[in-house]
Design a protein around this motif. Sequence first.
Motif, PDB file in Angstrom:
ATOM      1  N   THR A 207      49.461  28.159  36.903  1.00 22.67           N
ATOM      2  CA  THR A 207      48.161  28.727  37.270  1.00 22.67           C
ATOM      3  C   THR A 207      48.264  30.237  37.464  1.00 22.67           C
ATOM      4  N   HIS A 208      47.349  30.950  36.853  1.00 21.74           N
ATOM      5  CA  HIS A 208      47.274  32.402  37.010  1.00 21.74           C
ATOM      6  C   HIS A 208      45.837  32.773  37.372  1.00 21.74           C
ATOM      7  N   SER A 209      45.669  33.431  38.515  1.00 18.98           N
ATOM      8  CA  SER A 209      44.339  33.862  38.958  1.00 18.98           C
ATOM      9  C   SER A 209      44.298  35.377  38.969  1.00 18.98           C
ATOM     10  N   VAL A 210      43.409  35.921  38.167  1.00 17.83           N
ATOM     11  CA  VAL A 210      43.263  37.376  38.063  1.00 17.83           C
ATOM     12  C   VAL A 210      41.776  37.699  38.073  1.00 17.83           C
ATOM     13  N   ASP A 211      41.376  38.749  38.778  1.00 15.16           N
ATOM     14  CA  ASP A 211      39.973  39.184  38.802  1.00 15.16           C
ATOM     15  C   ASP A 211      39.080  38.038  39.246  1.00 15.16           C
ATOM     16  N   SER A 212      39.068  37.759  40.528  1.00 15.67           N
ATOM     17  CA  SER A 212      38.293  36.649  41.062  1.00 15.67           C
ATOM     18  C   SER A 212      36.840  36.703  40.633  1.00 15.67           C
ATOM     19  N   ALA A 213      36.315  35.540  40.252  1.00 22.45           N
ATOM     20  CA  ALA A 213      34.918  35.460  39.815  1.00 22.45           C
ATOM     21  C   ALA A 213      33.960  35.646  40.975  1.00 22.45           C
ATOM     22  N   THR A 214      34.464  35.556  42.218  1.00 22.76           N
ATOM     23  CA  THR A 214      33.593  35.708  43.375  1.00 22.76           C
ATOM     24  C   THR A 214      33.506  37.151  43.846  1.00 22.76           C
ATOM     25  N   GLU A 215      34.121  38.064  43.098  1.00 22.59           N
ATOM     26  CA  GLU A 215      34.076  39.473  43.454  1.00 22.59           C
ATOM     27  C   GLU A 215      33.591  40.294  42.269  1.00 22.59           C
ATOM     28  N   ALA A 216      32.772  41.282  42.543  1.00 18.31           N
ATOM     29  CA  ALA A 216      32.274  42.165  41.499  1.00 18.31           C
ATOM     30  C   ALA A 216      33.308  43.242  41.202  1.00 18.31           C
ATOM     31  N   PRO A 217      33.414  43.682  39.962  1.00 16.44           N
ATOM     32  CA  PRO A 217      34.360  44.750  39.635  1.00 16.44           C
ATOM     33  C   PRO A 217      34.043  46.023  40.405  1.00 16.44           C
ATOM     34  N   ILE A 218      35.093  46.744  40.776  1.00 12.22           N
ATOM     35  CA  ILE A 218      34.876  47.968  41.550  1.00 12.22           C
ATOM     36  C   ILE A 218      34.221  49.041  40.697  1.00 12.22           C
ATOM     37  N   GLU A 219      34.303  48.910  39.367  1.00 15.08           N
ATOM     38  CA  GLU A 219      33.687  49.903  38.482  1.00 15.08           C
ATOM     39  C   GLU A 219      32.178  49.719  38.380  1.00 15.08           C
ATOM     40  N   MET A 220      31.631  48.695  39.036  1.00 15.31           N
ATOM     41  CA  MET A 220      30.234  48.343  38.919  1.00 15.31           C
ATOM     42  C   MET A 220      29.473  48.799  40.167  1.00 15.31           C
ATOM     43  N   GLY A 338      37.329  47.363  32.211  1.00  9.15           N
ATOM     44  CA  GLY A 338      37.644  48.599  32.901  1.00  9.15           C
ATOM     45  C   GLY A 338      36.604  49.694  32.786  1.00  9.15           C
ATOM     46  N   ALA A 339      35.547  49.467  32.013  1.00 10.25           N
ATOM     47  CA  ALA A 339      34.497  50.473  31.875  1.00 10.25           C
ATOM     48  C   ALA A 339      33.587  50.451  33.104  1.00 10.25           C
ATOM     49  N   ALA A 340      32.838  51.524  33.296  1.00  9.99           N
ATOM     50  CA  ALA A 340      31.904  51.605  34.413  1.00  9.99           C
ATOM     51  C   ALA A 340      30.545  51.032  33.994  1.00  9.99           C
ATOM     52  N   GLY A 341      29.760  50.634  34.969  1.00 10.13           N
ATOM     53  CA  GLY A 341      28.450  50.094  34.674  1.00 10.13           C
ATOM     54  C   GLY A 341      27.564  50.081  35.901  1.00 10.13           C
ATOM     55  N   THR A 342      26.263  49.962  35.674  1.00 16.48           N
ATOM     56  CA  THR A 342      25.277  49.957  36.751  1.00 16.48           C
ATOM     57  C   THR A 342      24.466  48.674  36.687  1.00 16.48           C
ATOM     58  N   VAL A 343      24.256  48.058  37.836  1.00 18.29           N
ATOM     59  CA  VAL A 343      23.459  46.830  37.943  1.00 18.29           C
ATOM     60  C   VAL A 343      22.279  47.110  38.855  1.00 18.29           C
TER      61      VAL A 343
END
Length: 502
Positions: A207-220, A338-343
Amino acid sequence: MTTFTDFGVPAVLSTALAELGITTPFPIQAATLPDSLAGRDVLGRGRTGSGKTYAFALPVLARLAASKSPRRPGRPRALILAPTRELATQIDATLAPLAAKLGLRTLTVFGGVGANPQIKGLKAGVDVLVACPGRLDDHLRNGHASLDAIEITVLDEADHMADLGFLPVVRRLMDQTPREGQRMLFSATLDNGVDVLVKRFLHKPVTHSVDSATEAPIEMSHHVLHVRGDDRFPVLVDLLSAPGRSVVFTRTKRRAKVLTRQLVQAGVPAVELHGNLAQNARNRNMAAFSEGTAGTLVATDIAARGIHVDDVALVIHADPPVEHKAYLHRSGRTARAGAAGTVITLMTDDQQSEVRDLTRKAGVRPKTSRTRPGDPLLAELAPGERTFVAPTAAPAPVATAAGTPRTGAARRTGRGRGPARPAETAVPEQNAGGGRRRGGSGQPRSNQPRSGQARTGQARTGQARSGQARTGSTPVHTTQSRSGGAAAFSSGTRVGGSRSGR
């Protein structure tokens, strides 16, 4: 700097990736590749946009090339299951160029399109089969293929397959693959019965867990714009008329098609994506969005998972979703790799408590601002000169469901439009039972493209213009609606309201 070759990826694949500008593995790839290339069963958990496709595509291709098993008619060697047509298409688009370097053949299988080309492809022999569950189940039942030669099976977006009700047919398909074969499962979460698949089909998975789905990316960055009901559409037009690609989410198929038409009439080139569009229309609209002919994609949650288009700078929740997971998946169309974005979430007075609860559960702390049309904040969130494209005044003939062309005059435009027949008949994706499904009998409407006159200035908000717009050089497929004007959009949909599908 660690490279793909360092993890054991064959040089021919590493070179092909470098030609695409991909040289450094993403975290999910770096974590899983040593185990997947060694033939172990892998359970990968990571949010959308984390690079999962290459994480399973590379070991699938590398191991098939090394096994030297012959390609046989109707007996694919690797199976990748995906929940939607769009995701299956994108997986194949990622795989095919790399497979060609190794002399391997790929094929996609999904519903909503003719079965005969798929049957011919299966009979010709295929190394990697990328499929949606229902249509593949049909082919197996009809004797067009067998899964007894599958060496590697991949389940992508397994939690989304569970959400769509595909788990029974997925289990049936997995039961037909050899037990000794390698299996990989990638999912953002392990709820909705996904853990049952893991326990039943994966043997001692790593099992490998990377970039939890319950957290928003910091670039967002997250924003909530508190607007009056009649200001929602003007604010939306202002944001979408800025340069760059944007994805706008609505709660229902009807609102997606209504809003798309309103945006086009207001001078914002837009296309729609929802379950009432036939597959060729979906392909056309996605091509228009990907190629930049239309800068705005208006979609239901069908686009919240598995859709990747480079450089989506802005995601707008025109209708806030019901669940926080949907908020995160929708928002994941931006700030990818890794890109930035706005929601941005548009919120009216009666939606305050629901939106507050939604963002809290999503683990984000948006900046909330009261906004009116012309507010300088809109230019900060979506910078750049506003540009509007005038719709064409005389649209080309349109094919009705009966195949009889109607002229633009016969269709009438703007408010007061008479009853309109749908231009696209719904073609549902596979059902969980894998049996016979309903298909659309209507002919898809193909609007001939015309380049509009570009001009800059203030957005026209909600005022219908005559004519059906086309954007650039790509035909855009839409469905007609009886409702016109911005009022239909501005009236809003309450967050907890009923769903009407995707």
